[in-house]
Design a protein around this motif. Structure first.
Motif, PDB file in Angstrom:
ATOM      1  N   TYR A   3     -34.935  35.057  -2.581  1.00 38.50           N
ATOM      2  CA  TYR A   3     -35.752  34.590  -3.907  1.00 38.50           C
ATOM      3  C   TYR A   3     -36.699  35.371  -4.422  1.00 38.50           C
ATOM      4  CZ  TYR A   3     -33.696  29.908  -3.060  1.00 38.50           C
ATOM      5  OH  TYR A   3     -32.435  28.942  -2.440  1.00 38.50           O
ATOM      6  N   GLU A   6     -40.660  33.993  -8.979  1.00 38.66           N
ATOM      7  CA  GLU A   6     -40.655  33.286 -10.069  1.00 38.66           C
ATOM      8  C   GLU A   6     -39.175  32.257 -10.116  1.00 38.66           C
ATOM      9  OE1 GLU A   6     -41.408  37.587 -10.916  1.00 38.66           O
ATOM     10  OE2 GLU A   6     -40.131  36.509  -9.442  1.00 38.66           O
ATOM     11  N   ASP A   7     -38.619  32.066  -8.642  1.00 33.87           N
ATOM     12  CA  ASP A   7     -37.388  31.774  -8.373  1.00 33.87           C
ATOM     13  C   ASP A   7     -37.912  30.332  -7.486  1.00 33.87           C
ATOM     14  OD1 ASP A   7     -35.262  32.923  -9.469  1.00 33.87           O
ATOM     15  OD2 ASP A   7     -35.371  34.124  -7.584  1.00 33.87           O
ATOM     16  N   LEU A   8     -39.548  30.381  -7.045  1.00 25.72           N
ATOM     17  CA  LEU A   8     -39.832  29.426  -6.150  1.00 25.72           C
ATOM     18  C   LEU A   8     -40.418  28.574  -6.709  1.00 25.72           C
ATOM     19  CD1 LEU A   8     -41.419  31.457  -3.170  1.00 25.72           C
ATOM     20  CD2 LEU A   8     -39.211  30.332  -3.022  1.00 25.72           C
ATOM     21  N   GLN A   9     -39.867  27.162  -6.580  1.00 28.46           N
ATOM     22  CA  GLN A   9     -40.788  25.922  -6.480  1.00 28.46           C
ATOM     23  C   GLN A   9     -41.068  24.642  -5.921  1.00 28.46           C
ATOM     24  OE1 GLN A   9     -38.200  24.006  -9.302  1.00 28.46           O
ATOM     25  NE2 GLN A   9     -36.824  24.762  -8.211  1.00 28.46           N
ATOM     26  N   PRO A  10     -42.437  23.988  -5.601  1.00 30.33           N
ATOM     27  CA  PRO A  10     -41.909  23.084  -4.340  1.00 30.33           C
ATOM     28  C   PRO A  10     -40.583  22.716  -3.970  1.00 30.33           C
ATOM     29  CG  PRO A  10     -44.071  23.364  -5.457  1.00 30.33           C
ATOM     30  CD  PRO A  10     -42.989  23.558  -6.534  1.00 30.33           C
ATOM     31  N   GLU A 104     -46.213  24.872  -2.101  1.00 26.52           N
ATOM     32  CA  GLU A 104     -46.935  25.373  -3.307  1.00 26.52           C
ATOM     33  C   GLU A 104     -47.204  27.087  -3.464  1.00 26.52           C
ATOM     34  OE1 GLU A 104     -51.524  25.820  -4.199  1.00 26.52           O
ATOM     35  OE2 GLU A 104     -51.657  25.426  -2.319  1.00 26.52           O
ATOM     36  N   VAL A 105     -47.145  27.443  -4.255  1.00 28.81           N
ATOM     37  CA  VAL A 105     -46.402  28.361  -5.287  1.00 28.81           C
ATOM     38  C   VAL A 105     -47.549  28.978  -6.318  1.00 28.81           C
ATOM     39  CG1 VAL A 105     -44.737  30.664  -6.536  1.00 28.81           C
ATOM     40  CG2 VAL A 105     -43.559  28.210  -5.543  1.00 28.81           C
ATOM     41  N   PRO A 107     -48.087  32.247  -8.066  1.00 31.63           N
ATOM     42  CA  PRO A 107     -47.649  33.036  -9.353  1.00 31.63           C
ATOM     43  C   PRO A 107     -48.436  34.220  -8.994  1.00 31.63           C
ATOM     44  CG  PRO A 107     -47.147  31.036 -10.443  1.00 31.63           C
ATOM     45  CD  PRO A 107     -47.665  31.157  -8.922  1.00 31.63           C
ATOM     46  N   ALA A 112     -46.173  32.066  -1.642  1.00 28.10           N
ATOM     47  CA  ALA A 112     -46.550  31.106  -1.654  1.00 28.10           C
ATOM     48  C   ALA A 112     -46.800  30.308  -0.227  1.00 28.10           C
ATOM     49  CB  ALA A 112     -44.791  30.587  -1.404  1.00 28.10           C
TER      50      ALA A 112
END
Length: 139
Positions: A3, A6-10, A104-105, A107, A112
């Motif tokens: 990942y 930009e691909d990461l999300q909680p 948490e991200v 950016p 992260a």
């Protein structure tokens, strides 16, 4: 799969599962130099409150690093910090599931925050959190 930041999300979760064996204990003791008799001497360990040998805490915790470096975020991610609480002992022969959850991200800083846990069956044996640097998607 890797990942990028930009691909990461909680809420993203990944796991790695391994049964820790006698060979793992011996090899880890040799690599780390941690020859604490709690891990390698059954006679000594049987007289303790654990009633027998236990797995090195850092060996169990290293499975978290496996998740971070190979699955979530994956290759290219770099540890910046890790907090751990060892809640219960892991016995030789236990199957440990390391689980990492994005909490948490950040950016702008390419970072992260991750929840990091290890489980044996339905019991949490390690609880923690980590901060990692995550690469950006190549242009």
């Amino acid at each position: 799969m890797a990942y990028y930041i930009e691909d990461l999300q909680p809420g993203l979760i990944a796991e790695y599962r391994k049964t820790l064996t006698e060979a793992d204990i011996v090899l880890f003791a040799g690599i780390s130099g941690d020859n604490n008799p709690m891990h390698i001497d059954e006679e000594y360990a049987s007289a303790t409150r654990f009633g027998g040998r236990i797995v090195h805490g850092m060996l169990s915790a290293s499975l978290i690093s496996t998740v971070i470096g190979t699955r979530l975020p994956g290759p290219g991610a770099i540890y910046m910090g890790q907090n751990l609480k060892f809640l219960k002992p892991v016995k030789i022969g236990d199957t440990v599931t390391a689980r990492v959850t994005v909490s948490e991200v950040l950016p702008d800083k390419q970072r992260a925050r991750l929840l990091t846990e290890c489980w044996v069956k339905d019991e949490k044996v390690i609880d923690g959190d980590a901060l990692v640097w995550v690469p950006r998607r190549p242009a």
